[in-house]
Design an enzyme around this catalytic site. Sequence first.
Site, short mmCIF file in Angstrom:
data_model
loop_
_atom_site.label_atom_id
_atom_site.label_comp_id
_atom_site.label_asym_id
_atom_site.label_seq_id
_atom_site.Cartn_x
_atom_site.Cartn_y
_atom_site.Cartn_z
N CYS A 29 0.83 -1.21 0.00
CA CYS A 29 0.00 0.00 0.00
C CYS A 29 0.86 1.25 0.00
CB CYS A 29 -0.93 -0.02 1.22
SG CYS A 29 -1.99 1.44 1.31
N CYS A 59 -0.44 4.09 2.22
CA CYS A 59 -0.18 3.87 3.65
C CYS A 59 1.29 4.14 3.97
CB CYS A 59 -0.49 2.43 4.06
SG CYS A 59 -2.01 1.76 3.41
N ASP A 60 2.18 3.62 3.15
CA ASP A 60 3.58 3.55 3.56
C ASP A 60 4.56 4.41 2.73
OD1 ASP A 60 2.88 1.73 5.54
OD2 ASP A 60 2.98 0.05 4.14
#
Length: 318
Positions: free
Chosen positions: A138, A141-142
């Site tokens: 992701c 997300c990261d």
Amino acid sequence: MEKIKCLIIGSGPAGYTAAVYAARAGLNPVMITGLKMGGQLMDTTEVENYPGYPDGIMGPEMMEDFRKQAERFGTDIRFGMVTKVDLKEGEHKIFVDHAEEASIEAETVIICTGASAKWLGLESEIRLRDAGGGVSACAVCDGFFYKGQDVAVVGAGDTAAEEALYLSKLCSKVHMLVRRDEMRASKIMQERVHKAENIIVHWNTETQEVLGDDGVTGARIINNKTQEVSEIPLTGFFVAIGHKPNTDLFKGMLDMDNNGYLITKPDTTSTNIAGVYAGGDVQDHVYRQAVTAAGTGCMAALEAERYLAAREFELENA
Ligand code: NDP
């Protein structure tokens, strides 16, 4: 047989949010957690984009908070797997842990079984993923953790193109590892990828190993046409080869798209069977965020509550 008003399947952000709303509305919800209690966030390290946590929080810790909040209002949380369902308006039967007789009959069912990211299956990839060492599925997300660094994205579909473009705005270089000599992504996404100056597409390329002991330091890749092996230095390795929605249980009962995602009626979480709702990634291949999953979990509980109220009114006035 146990009869209840509201059954929630799955314990990710969608399931727990549905539980908070359903419990506060007096539906006495029962949640069957699934084997991985907490869902996909249990595989995540730090979450920085969930509102309400200004300093960020570890994924498993956040899911613990979700669980406590659902329990606080009386959700009956049961560890187990739903192994069969028989969904018919007014009498949805749920079989848990291979019980031969239906374990529960529920007036409403909220499906929050999520989706699972697909992985390459390399030992090094899984080891570094589990250690929070730079392997992720992701970018939203990261990606932030790799600002100004070099990363790779595996895959050539719309998700991979989107992830590569997102990362190209944060990272120095994005290596896109494509196993064939063409991409599956839509034409417009391919054009955007080719226009981005810092995305380097490696055609006919497969990953042999993600390098690094505690954190990603690179990848060993092979050109499957020339058999040439090379190593690229990286600090982040993003796998974007698709997701599998967890919907096998509902085949033949609930409407799904070609990729197996549950289809909900526009602007609702209602499925094609009255009293059955779907929230979170099981019905969303576009956003796939904890906060959007929580949002649709809330919608599902509100819809279930309204459905039950209307049903009760009809029965009383029949
Ligand atoms: P896809 O199944 O479309 O693509 C998966 C990609 O991963 C393919 O390029 C495939 O390669 C590659 N791949 C699969 N296994 C491996 C492997 N072992 N090693 C290397 N590469 C591998 O998945 P997506 O998640 O990209 O998309 C799913 C659906 O969601 C699609 O319908 C897509 O259009 C849609 N979507 C739409 C978006 C939007 O509209 N904004 C955004 C994201 C997704 P190969 O091509 O060789 O099979």
